[in-house]
Design an enzyme around this catalytic site. Structure first.
Site, PDB file in Angstrom:
ATOM      1  N   GLU A 131       0.878  -1.174   0.000  1.00  0.00           N
ATOM      2  CA  GLU A 131       0.000   0.000   0.000  1.00  0.00           C
ATOM      3  C   GLU A 131       0.907   1.214   0.000  1.00  0.00           C
ATOM      4  O   GLU A 131       1.656   1.438   0.955  1.00  0.00           O
ATOM      5  CB  GLU A 131      -0.909   0.018   1.237  1.00  0.00           C
ATOM      6  CG  GLU A 131      -1.816   1.218   1.261  1.00  0.00           C
ATOM      7  CD  GLU A 131      -2.584   1.364   2.558  1.00  0.00           C
ATOM      8  OE1 GLU A 131      -3.112   2.470   2.787  1.00  0.00           O
ATOM      9  OE2 GLU A 131      -2.656   0.407   3.336  1.00  0.00           O
ATOM     10  N   CYS A 165      -1.590   9.032   3.146  1.00  0.00           N
ATOM     11  CA  CYS A 165      -1.742   8.416   1.828  1.00  0.00           C
ATOM     12  C   CYS A 165      -3.002   8.876   1.119  1.00  0.00           C
ATOM     13  O   CYS A 165      -3.117   8.725  -0.096  1.00  0.00           O
ATOM     14  CB  CYS A 165      -1.704   6.900   1.929  1.00  0.00           C
ATOM     15  SG  CYS A 165      -2.974   6.198   2.990  1.00  0.00           S
TER      16      CYS A 165
END
Length: 172
Positions: A131, A165
C-alpha cells in the site's frame, strides 16, 4: 471461526473456497499513524489465526512496542504477536528474507517498496501486498459550495502535515 464458501457453477462438480491462516505474516508499517496502521494490519491477521510480526518504523517504534506489551497483558500468548523495532532496511531485509515468513504486507513509500521488492526477489518469493501513498483527487462540481470545498480540500491536503496516503493533493 472462519468459513469458506461454495461458488455458483454449472456442470457436475462442486467449487469450494476455504479460508485458512497463511502462517507467519510480516506487517511493515510507516511512521505516520502508527497505532492505526498497526491495528489495520494486525487485527485481520490475528483474527484469521496467523502469527503476525509487526515491523515498526524506526521513526515511531514506541507505539508498536507498547502495543506488544498490551497484547501480553491482555493474555495473547507469547510468540503469537511479535514486534520488531530496528533500522528500517536492515530489519526489513532480515524479516522479508526469512524462510519462516509466509507473507509480507507493506505500507509506506515508493523508495522503500522498491528495496523490499528486491529483497523478496532475492529470497523465497512469497505472497506480498503493498500500500503506497498516492494522489487522492478532490472533485469539486459546479453546484458545490466553493468556500466549503476550499476549506475541505485544504484540510484534506494538510491534515497530518500532508503525510497521509489519502491527502487530497489534486483538485478538479
Amino acid at each position: 471461526q472462519v468459513y469458506g464458501e461454495t461458488l455458483p457453477h454449472t456442470g457436475n462438480f462442486q467449487a469450494n473456497v476455504y479460508y485458512e491462516p497463511i502462517g507467519v505474516a510480516t506487517q511493515i508499517v510507516p511512521w505516520n499513524f502508527p497505532l492505526l496502521m498497526s491495528a489495520w494490519k494486525l487485527a485481520p491477521s490475528l483474527a484469521m489465526g496467523c502469527t503476525p510480526v509487526l515491523k515498526t518504523s524506526e521513526k515511531a517504534p514506541l507505539t508498536g512496542v507498547v502495543l506488544g506489551h498490551l497484547a501480553q497483558e491482555a493474555g495473547v500468548p507469547a510468540g503469537v504477536l511479535n514486534v520488531i523495532a530496528g533500522k528500517n532496511l536492515d530489519a526489513c531485509r532480515a524479516i522479508v528474507q526469512d524462510e519462516r515468513v509466509d507473507k509480507v504486507a507493506f505500507t509506506g513509500s515508493l523508495a522503500t517498496v522498491k528495496v523490499i521488492n528486491r529483497y523478496i526477489s532475492e529470497s523465497n518469493v512469497k505472497p506480498y501486498t503493498q500500500e503506497l501513498g498516492g494522489k487522492s483527487p478532490a472533485l469539486v462540481f459546479a453546484d458545490a459550495d466553493v468556500d466549503k470545498a476550499v476549506a475541505d480540500t485544504h484540510f484534506g491536503l494538510f491534515f497530518n502535515h500532508g503525510q497521509c496516503c489519502c491527502a487530497s493533493s489534486t483538485s478538479a
